[in-house]
Design a protein around this motif. Structure first.
Motif, PDB file in Angstrom:
ATOM      1  N   GLY A   1       0.779  -1.237   0.000  1.00  0.00           N
ATOM      2  CA  GLY A   1       0.000   0.000   0.000  1.00  0.00           C
ATOM      3  C   GLY A   1       0.806   1.280   0.000  1.00  0.00           C
ATOM      4  N   GLN A   2       2.137   1.178   0.062  1.00  0.00           N
ATOM      5  CA  GLN A   2       2.965   2.384   0.115  1.00  0.00           C
ATOM      6  C   GLN A   2       3.430   2.818  -1.274  1.00  0.00           C
ATOM      7  OE1 GLN A   2       3.913   4.449   2.486  1.00  0.00           O
ATOM      8  NE2 GLN A   2       3.800   3.435   4.473  1.00  0.00           N
ATOM      9  N   HIS A   3       3.318   1.946  -2.278  1.00  0.00           N
ATOM     10  CA  HIS A   3       3.817   2.317  -3.594  1.00  0.00           C
ATOM     11  C   HIS A   3       2.944   1.675  -4.665  1.00  0.00           C
ATOM     12  CE1 HIS A   3       5.590  -1.711  -3.255  1.00  0.00           C
ATOM     13  NE2 HIS A   3       5.740  -1.688  -4.573  1.00  0.00           N
ATOM     14  N   ALA A   4       3.070   2.200  -5.885  1.00  0.00           N
ATOM     15  CA  ALA A   4       2.349   1.679  -7.044  1.00  0.00           C
ATOM     16  C   ALA A   4       3.348   1.082  -8.021  1.00  0.00           C
ATOM     17  CB  ALA A   4       1.560   2.796  -7.725  1.00  0.00           C
ATOM     18  N   LEU A   5       2.906   0.020  -8.712  1.00  0.00           N
ATOM     19  CA  LEU A   5       3.718  -0.636  -9.735  1.00  0.00           C
ATOM     20  C   LEU A   5       3.077  -0.375 -11.092  1.00  0.00           C
ATOM     21  CD1 LEU A   5       6.094  -2.533 -10.442  1.00  0.00           C
ATOM     22  CD2 LEU A   5       4.507  -4.456 -10.148  1.00  0.00           C
ATOM     23  N   LEU A   6       3.774   0.365 -11.958  1.00  0.00           N
ATOM     24  CA  LEU A   6       3.236   0.742 -13.262  1.00  0.00           C
ATOM     25  C   LEU A   6       4.029   0.044 -14.366  1.00  0.00           C
ATOM     26  CD1 LEU A   6       2.669   4.600 -12.805  1.00  0.00           C
ATOM     27  CD2 LEU A   6       1.049   2.733 -12.480  1.00  0.00           C
ATOM     28  N   THR A   7       3.523  -1.083 -14.818  1.00  0.00           N
ATOM     29  CA  THR A   7       4.122  -1.808 -15.940  1.00  0.00           C
ATOM     30  C   THR A   7       3.010  -2.273 -16.867  1.00  0.00           C
ATOM     31  OG1 THR A   7       4.048  -3.964 -14.827  1.00  0.00           O
ATOM     32  CG2 THR A   7       6.025  -2.627 -14.486  1.00  0.00           C
ATOM     33  N   ALA A   8       3.367  -2.529 -18.115  1.00  0.00           N
ATOM     34  CA  ALA A   8       2.383  -3.002 -19.079  1.00  0.00           C
ATOM     35  C   ALA A   8       1.869  -4.383 -18.731  1.00  0.00           C
ATOM     36  CB  ALA A   8       2.984  -2.995 -20.484  1.00  0.00           C
ATOM     37  N   ASP A   9       2.654  -5.174 -18.009  1.00  0.00           N
ATOM     38  CA  ASP A   9       2.246  -6.534 -17.664  1.00  0.00           C
ATOM     39  C   ASP A   9       1.039  -6.562 -16.731  1.00  0.00           C
ATOM     40  OD1 ASP A   9       4.414  -7.342 -19.141  1.00  0.00           O
ATOM     41  OD2 ASP A   9       5.732  -7.584 -17.405  1.00  0.00           O
ATOM     42  N   ALA A  10       0.762  -5.460 -16.045  1.00  0.00           N
ATOM     43  CA  ALA A  10      -0.319  -5.441 -15.069  1.00  0.00           C
ATOM     44  C   ALA A  10      -1.699  -5.454 -15.722  1.00  0.00           C
ATOM     45  CB  ALA A  10      -0.192  -4.213 -14.168  1.00  0.00           C
ATOM     46  N   GLY A  11      -1.800  -5.131 -17.009  1.00  0.00           N
ATOM     47  CA  GLY A  11      -3.104  -5.045 -17.652  1.00  0.00           C
ATOM     48  C   GLY A  11      -3.661  -3.633 -17.551  1.00  0.00           C
ATOM     49  N   GLN A  12      -4.569  -3.293 -18.467  1.00  0.00           N
ATOM     50  CA  GLN A  12      -5.060  -1.919 -18.571  1.00  0.00           C
ATOM     51  C   GLN A  12      -5.775  -1.454 -17.312  1.00  0.00           C
ATOM     52  OE1 GLN A  12      -7.157  -0.961 -22.203  1.00  0.00           O
ATOM     53  NE2 GLN A  12      -8.323   0.665 -21.216  1.00  0.00           N
ATOM     54  N   GLU A  13      -6.689  -2.284 -16.766  1.00  0.00           N
ATOM     55  CA  GLU A  13      -7.450  -1.840 -15.604  1.00  0.00           C
ATOM     56  C   GLU A  13      -6.555  -1.647 -14.400  1.00  0.00           C
ATOM     57  OE1 GLU A  13     -11.132  -3.267 -12.670  1.00  0.00           O
ATOM     58  OE2 GLU A  13     -10.607  -4.440 -14.444  1.00  0.00           O
ATOM     59  N   ARG A  14      -5.686  -2.605 -14.087  1.00  0.00           N
ATOM     60  CA  ARG A  14      -4.826  -2.498 -12.914  1.00  0.00           C
ATOM     61  C   ARG A  14      -3.848  -1.341 -13.055  1.00  0.00           C
ATOM     62  NH1 ARG A  14      -2.858  -5.738  -8.739  1.00  0.00           N
ATOM     63  NH2 ARG A  14      -1.627  -4.330  -7.411  1.00  0.00           N
ATOM     64  N   ARG A  15      -3.310  -1.183 -14.241  1.00  0.00           N
ATOM     65  CA  ARG A  15      -2.344  -0.105 -14.439  1.00  0.00           C
ATOM     66  C   ARG A  15      -3.015   1.252 -14.277  1.00  0.00           C
ATOM     67  NH1 ARG A  15      -0.245   2.667 -19.093  1.00  0.00           N
ATOM     68  NH2 ARG A  15       1.873   3.422 -18.707  1.00  0.00           N
ATOM     69  N   TYR A  16      -4.209   1.416 -14.841  1.00  0.00           N
ATOM     70  CA  TYR A  16      -4.904   2.695 -14.704  1.00  0.00           C
ATOM     71  C   TYR A  16      -5.321   2.934 -13.261  1.00  0.00           C
ATOM     72  CZ  TYR A  16      -8.088   6.527 -15.845  1.00  0.00           C
ATOM     73  OH  TYR A  16      -8.714   7.759 -15.911  1.00  0.00           O
ATOM     74  N   GLN A  17      -5.709   1.888 -12.566  1.00  0.00           N
ATOM     75  CA  GLN A  17      -6.068   2.030 -11.152  1.00  0.00           C
ATOM     76  C   GLN A  17      -4.856   2.487 -10.330  1.00  0.00           C
ATOM     77  OE1 GLN A  17      -7.836  -1.513  -9.511  1.00  0.00           O
ATOM     78  NE2 GLN A  17      -7.531  -0.861  -7.407  1.00  0.00           N
ATOM     79  N   GLU A  18      -3.695   1.897 -10.596  1.00  0.00           N
ATOM     80  CA  GLU A  18      -2.487   2.299  -9.881  1.00  0.00           C
ATOM     81  C   GLU A  18      -2.106   3.746 -10.232  1.00  0.00           C
ATOM     82  OE1 GLU A  18       0.015  -0.059  -8.021  1.00  0.00           O
ATOM     83  OE2 GLU A  18      -2.013  -0.744  -7.590  1.00  0.00           O
ATOM     84  N   TRP A  19      -2.241   4.091 -11.499  1.00  0.00           N
ATOM     85  CA  TRP A  19      -1.906   5.449 -11.936  1.00  0.00           C
ATOM     86  C   TRP A  19      -2.830   6.464 -11.269  1.00  0.00           C
ATOM     87  CZ3 TRP A  19      -4.113   9.560 -14.570  1.00  0.00           C
ATOM     88  CH2 TRP A  19      -3.238  10.493 -15.117  1.00  0.00           C
ATOM     89  N   LEU A  20      -4.123   6.138 -11.176  1.00  0.00           N
ATOM     90  CA  LEU A  20      -5.066   7.038 -10.501  1.00  0.00           C
ATOM     91  C   LEU A  20      -4.714   7.206  -9.030  1.00  0.00           C
ATOM     92  CD1 LEU A  20      -8.583   6.077 -11.927  1.00  0.00           C
ATOM     93  CD2 LEU A  20      -7.313   8.199 -12.295  1.00  0.00           C
ATOM     94  N   ALA A  21      -4.276   6.139  -8.383  1.00  0.00           N
ATOM     95  CA  ALA A  21      -3.886   6.247  -6.974  1.00  0.00           C
ATOM     96  C   ALA A  21      -2.729   7.225  -6.809  1.00  0.00           C
ATOM     97  CB  ALA A  21      -3.509   4.875  -6.430  1.00  0.00           C
ATOM     98  N   VAL A  22      -1.813   7.242  -7.772  1.00  0.00           N
ATOM     99  CA  VAL A  22      -0.703   8.194  -7.723  1.00  0.00           C
ATOM    100  C   VAL A  22      -1.210   9.608  -7.966  1.00  0.00           C
ATOM    101  CG1 VAL A  22       1.490   8.827  -8.788  1.00  0.00           C
ATOM    102  CG2 VAL A  22       0.915   6.425  -8.478  1.00  0.00           C
ATOM    103  N   ARG A  23      -2.063   9.785  -8.973  1.00  0.00           N
ATOM    104  CA  ARG A  23      -2.547  11.131  -9.286  1.00  0.00           C
ATOM    105  C   ARG A  23      -3.390  11.703  -8.156  1.00  0.00           C
ATOM    106  NH1 ARG A  23      -6.211  14.163 -10.052  1.00  0.00           N
ATOM    107  NH2 ARG A  23      -7.750  12.559  -9.585  1.00  0.00           N
TER     108      ARG A  23
END
Length: 728
Positions: free
Chosen positions: A263-285
């Motif tokens: 819960g302290q960091h986000a992992l942004l890679t293409a392997d995560a899939g579109q939904e997971r990656r966008y969810q992680e990106w939103l958590a950062v934003r």
């Protein structure tokens, strides 16, 4: 300081003259500001009824904002930063500029809301607010504009790289509360480096140190990055880590989970899939996560209150985006460190020339271990040169020199042995046995490859099979291998060590880890798996194949790949041994033997300075059909101190295509048989922004005129790349 300012002028407060000309050339004559009007009389928002929109059209002559009216029913949702759809693209000039109801719907972003417009006519209304989620804030917009200006590209193209595709289900999920900052970490293995402890303390106290870090061999690098991130989070700030591929990202992710918990960091890679990656990106934003680990696209991650940016292994080509305008992670993170006044850490087992320049210019400080620490962590490196091979009966009969065979046999008694082969496949390069002329395809002049024992030859470029090859130079019908690939090497090693399992790691299947039991692991460069407890030995074969590339970076890249493989081997004190099959007098080989990648980079930098080559100078590659290229150069107002090198052919015709498919793609050369040419344009320090602006102006003008073939499939006929990776 020239390095800090050079190349990043586009992000400053003052606009370069050439860049101003771009915008002026596509801007209408100024007219008095007027209240917006819609031709259908729709009710408009009562306050700020004009939305300034960046449309998703990555063409340079439309690289600006367009005004649209905000209907009253969209007033609440149509806020700066949200995604919208607008009408754009067909009919008259006004309609093409989005001024009337007409044309197709296209995506865009609202960049600001205004009370008035400078367009004296009816404005088209926003068609739809795709989502009320504001994904483009002012900081990300300014960063994207600076990157676009630096690389002579369009803002829309950069934002396609920076903002991931929307996923509605990810947006609907509630944002959790941000976690409390962790405590400052213990130095751990950072104590092995001079000033390493001070670097961590500076981050934990809110400082912004800049360092070029030459990591010691071994697996500790991921935990050391994680401790730097923890120190930054402890100061109440955010951190961003960018690595070349998903495998090192997973190692840093695991290290952060061990140190910080989930819960302290986000992992942004293409392997995560579109939904997971966008969810992680939103958590950062949204600010619920303040640390990011990711691959290339993560360089734009909108981290709140950024305190540290980290790039690992900046020499890896995966750090350079293969889509226009081809930004490089290292340069973008340098820009972010300068603009956000945050810490900067460039780490690698090796050292690039660009990293050495950062230290020499004073922009960053060196973070290295003393020689005693290096000798204690590095394996023993032995060489097999040309004279050794000539006297070696085993080397003439097989691919494995006697020394390499002996080291492999001894290493297999204690654990796995890594075998690095420069080429994938079976036999990827063939030549006539009689005259040594390379075997090429009759359709596209690409290199012919053997796919397996007894299999038909196939072209490595167009894929056409060749059943009846003969040499056009001497008429011969027999072939010999110029380069042997990983699969053929694994087959030969399996015969040489019949009782030992052989594993391969390469393009078709990349292994992440291998057990610590005895085994031969054949890998291409960059695909080496990590062995439990480290490899007992490593064999670096066919060094000439990497050193002999006709490219300015051949020696640097060869050393980086060798050091990367050797860093997975146990230390010399634990019996770790590396054998490199390359001429021992060559500078990269000597740097590997001494384990001195920094010294190699410093000497390379000095030679580049004498010759005026990057990174001391700035350079751009312009490629296209000969007539189009000549027309483009004739219309470009290059800086007065620019030097044009070329043109030279880049595919087709004598002397034939050269370089790998990846290198041709990196140079902007499309597939197909048509001949293309390329020029290199070089400018001294301080003129990089002017060069980028002049090329951008010329490209925008060419596209605005609708040059013949400018909208052919695959893009514009003249392709521009600033700071190309391959200038061989």
């Amino acid at each position: 300081m020239s390095r800090e300012n050079e190349g990043f002028e586009g992000g400053g407060a003052e606009e370069p003259e050439q860049l101003a000309l771009i915008r002026e050339s596509v801007r209408r004559a100024k007219v008095p500001r007027a209240k917006p009007r819609t031709w259908r009389g729709a009710a408009l928002a009562k306050e700020l009824p004009v939305a300034r929109v960046l449309v998703d059209k990555g063409v340079l002559h439309l690289d600006r904002y367009f005004d649209y009216a905000v209907p009253e029913e969209l007033d609440a949702e149509a806020q700066p930063g949200v995604r919208v759809r607008v009408r754009f693209g067909a009919g008259s000039r006004n309609v093409r500029e989005g001024r009337r109801e007409g044309g197709g719907l296209i995506d865009g972003f609202i960049v600001e809301r205004c009370a008035e417009t400078d367009y004296n006519g009816p404005l088209a209304a926003l068609a739809q607010v795709v989502s009320p989620e504001p994904v483009l804030d002012s900081g990300l917009l300014e960063l994207a504009r600076a990157v676009a200006d630096r690389y002579a590209g369009s803002l829309a193209d950069v934002l396609q790289l920076a903002v991931p595709p929307r996923h509605a289900r990810a947006e609907a999920k509630a944002a959790p509360e941000p976690p409390a900052p962790p405590a400052a970490p213990e130095p751990g293995s950072w104590g092995r480096y001079g000033h390493g402890v001070e670097f961590l303390r500076s981050l934990a106290s809110g400082g912004a140190p800049r360092a070029v870090w030459t990591a010691l061999p071994g697996p500790e690098w991921a935990e050391e990055i994680a401790r730097a991130v923890q120190a930054t989070l402890a100061s109440g700030r955010g951190a961003l880590v960018v690595v070349p591929t998903g495998r090192p990202a997973a190692r840093v992710d695991a290290a952060l989970n061990r140190l910080l918990g989930p819960g302290q960091h986000a992992l942004l890679t293409a392997d995560a899939g579109q939904e997971r990656r966008y969810q992680e990106w939103l958590a950062v934003r949204r600010g619920t996560v303040r640390a990011v680990v990711g691959t290339r696209a993560a360089m734009f991650a909108p981290v709140r209150n950024l305190g540290l940016v980290v790039v690992w292994d900046d020499g890896d080509s995966n750090h350079s985006d293969d889509r226009a305008p081809f930004p490089h992670v290292r340069e973008v993170l340098e820009l972010r460190a300068t603009r956000d006044k945050c810490g900067f850490l460039l780490g690698s087992w090796s050292c690039t020339v660009e990293a050495a320049q950062l230290v020499e210019s004073g922009w960053a400080a060196p973070l290295v271990a003393d020689r005693e620490q290096v000798r204690g962590a590095a394996p023993l490196v032995r060489t097999v040169g040309d004279l050794d091979l000539a006297r070696d009966e085993a080397a003439r009969a097989a691919r494995l020199p006697t020394l390499a065979w002996q080291v492999a046999r001894e290493g297999l008694k204690h654990g796995p042995v890594l075998v690095q082969v420069p080429r994938r496949g079976y036999v990827p390069r063939l030549a006539c046995e009689r005259c040594r002329e390379p075997a090429r395809c009759r359709h596209c002049a690409g290199p012919l490859e053997a796919q397996g024992s007894g299999a038909a030859l196939r072209c490595g470029w167009c894929g056409v099979e060749e059943a009846s090859w003969h040499c056009e130079s001497c008429g011969g019908f027999r072939l010999r291998a110029q380069v042997v690939g990983a699969r053929r090497t694994a087959e030969e090693l399996g015969r040489a060590f019949p009782a030992v399992p052989v594993r391969t790691s390469g393009r078709e299947q990349v292994l992440d880890t291998v057990p610590g039991a005895p085994a031969l692991v054949v890998s291409t460069p960059g695909a080496e798996p990590v062995a439990e407890g480290g490899y007992a030995a490593a064999l670096l074969l066919d060094g000439w194949a990497m050193l002999g590339r006709p490219d300015l970076r051949a020696g640097e890249d060869a050393l980086r790949r060798w050091v990367g493989a050797a860093s997975l081997v146990r230390p010399q004190g634990a019996g770790g041994t590396v054998v490199v099959v390359a001429e021992p007098t060559l500078r990269p080989v000597q740097a590997l033997v001494r384990w001195d990648p920094v010294g190699h980079a410093v000497r390379e930098l000095a030679e580049r300075a004498e010759l005026g080559f990057p990174p001391v100078s700035r350079m751009a590659s312009v490629s296209g059909p000969p007539e189009a290229l000549a027309e483009f150069l004739g219309g470009a107002e290059l800086p007065g101190d620019a030097v044009v090198l070329g043109p030279v052919p880049v595919r087709g015709g004598a002397p034939g295509p050269t370089g790998s498919a990846a290198a041709r793609r990196g140079a902007g050369v499309p597939p197909g048989p048509e001949p293309w040419e390329r020029v290199l344009i070089r400018v001294p320090p301080g003129s990089g922004a002017a060069l980028a602006a002049s090329l951008k102006t010329a490209q925008a003008a060419r596209m605005a005129r609708g040059a013949k073939g400018a909208r052919e499939a695959g893009g514009e006929p003249v392709r521009v790349r600033v700071d190309p990776l391959d200038i061989g």
